[in-house]
Design a protein around this motif. Structure first.
Motif, PDB file in Angstrom:
ATOM      1  N   ALA A 194      20.662 101.645  73.515  1.00 45.96           N
ATOM      2  CA  ALA A 194      21.424 101.445  74.514  1.00 45.96           C
ATOM      3  C   ALA A 194      21.454  99.689  74.746  1.00 45.96           C
ATOM      4  O   ALA A 194      22.439  98.738  74.674  1.00 45.96           O
ATOM      5  CB  ALA A 194      21.540 101.427  76.186  1.00 45.96           C
ATOM      6  N   SER A 225      26.136 107.590  83.147  1.00 47.65           N
ATOM      7  CA  SER A 225      25.694 106.509  81.341  1.00 47.65           C
ATOM      8  C   SER A 225      24.416 107.686  80.894  1.00 47.65           C
ATOM      9  O   SER A 225      23.306 108.636  81.890  1.00 47.65           O
ATOM     10  CB  SER A 225      25.337 105.514  81.545  1.00 47.65           C
ATOM     11  OG  SER A 225      24.231 105.009  81.049  1.00 47.65           O
ATOM     12  N   THR A 247      26.876 105.561  72.165  1.00 51.96           N
ATOM     13  CA  THR A 247      27.672 106.322  73.385  1.00 51.96           C
ATOM     14  C   THR A 247      27.188 107.347  73.576  1.00 51.96           C
ATOM     15  O   THR A 247      26.483 107.545  72.292  1.00 51.96           O
ATOM     16  CB  THR A 247      29.180 106.586  72.499  1.00 51.96           C
ATOM     17  OG1 THR A 247      29.835 107.515  71.333  1.00 51.96           O
ATOM     18  CG2 THR A 247      29.815 104.833  73.335  1.00 51.96           C
ATOM     19  N   GLU A 271      21.556  98.650  70.910  1.00 56.32           N
ATOM     20  CA  GLU A 271      23.592  99.122  70.466  1.00 56.32           C
ATOM     21  C   GLU A 271      24.604  98.338  71.564  1.00 56.32           C
ATOM     22  O   GLU A 271      25.883  98.148  70.988  1.00 56.32           O
ATOM     23  CB  GLU A 271      23.545 100.045  69.642  1.00 56.32           C
ATOM     24  CG  GLU A 271      22.772 100.854  68.750  1.00 56.32           C
ATOM     25  CD  GLU A 271      23.391  99.956  67.552  1.00 56.32           C
ATOM     26  OE1 GLU A 271      23.944  99.729  67.320  1.00 56.32           O
ATOM     27  OE2 GLU A 271      21.695  99.531  67.410  1.00 56.32           O
ATOM     28  N   GLY A 272      24.328  97.955  72.284  1.00 53.09           N
ATOM     29  CA  GLY A 272      25.370  97.271  73.643  1.00 53.09           C
ATOM     30  C   GLY A 272      26.439  98.842  74.003  1.00 53.09           C
ATOM     31  O   GLY A 272      25.845 100.215  73.676  1.00 53.09           O
ATOM     32  N   SER A 273      27.605  98.292  73.855  1.00 57.70           N
ATOM     33  CA  SER A 273      28.638  99.546  74.227  1.00 57.70           C
ATOM     34  C   SER A 273      28.517 100.333  72.548  1.00 57.70           C
ATOM     35  O   SER A 273      29.573 101.552  72.605  1.00 57.70           O
ATOM     36  CB  SER A 273      30.172  98.993  74.434  1.00 57.70           C
ATOM     37  OG  SER A 273      30.454  98.097  72.307  1.00 57.70           O
ATOM     38  N   GLY A 274      27.936 100.649  71.389  1.00 57.60           N
ATOM     39  CA  GLY A 274      27.990 101.060  70.672  1.00 57.60           C
ATOM     40  C   GLY A 274      27.030 102.140  71.389  1.00 57.60           C
ATOM     41  O   GLY A 274      26.862 103.369  70.072  1.00 57.60           O
TER      42      GLY A 274
END
Length: 64
Positions: A26, A62, A34, A29-32
């Motif tokens: 997380a 999350s 998912t 990749e940040g917002s990627g």
């Protein structure tokens, strides 16, 4: 990123390792990072059973 076979093996070793792996993913990749990306990776490795265990996420929750 850690190779996906190694990632799945790490997750199978226990909750602490799985949490650490998902947290690191997380962050990287940040917002990627998912739930859909995780599900697709698990299906690609033949782990549909893990996808079923994940189930639909509760609203506002999350993965990590």
């Amino acid at each position: 990123m850690v190779d996906s076979a190694m990632a799945v093996e790490t997750m199978a070793q226990g909750q602490v390792q799985a949490y650490t792996l998902l947290r690191d993913w997380a962050i990287q990749e940040g917002s990627g990072a998912t739930l859909k990306v995780l599900e697709n990776a698990l299906v690609a490795k033949g782990h549909e059973d893990m996808v079923q265990v994940l189930g639909p996420p509760a609203e506002g929750c999350s993965v990590v």
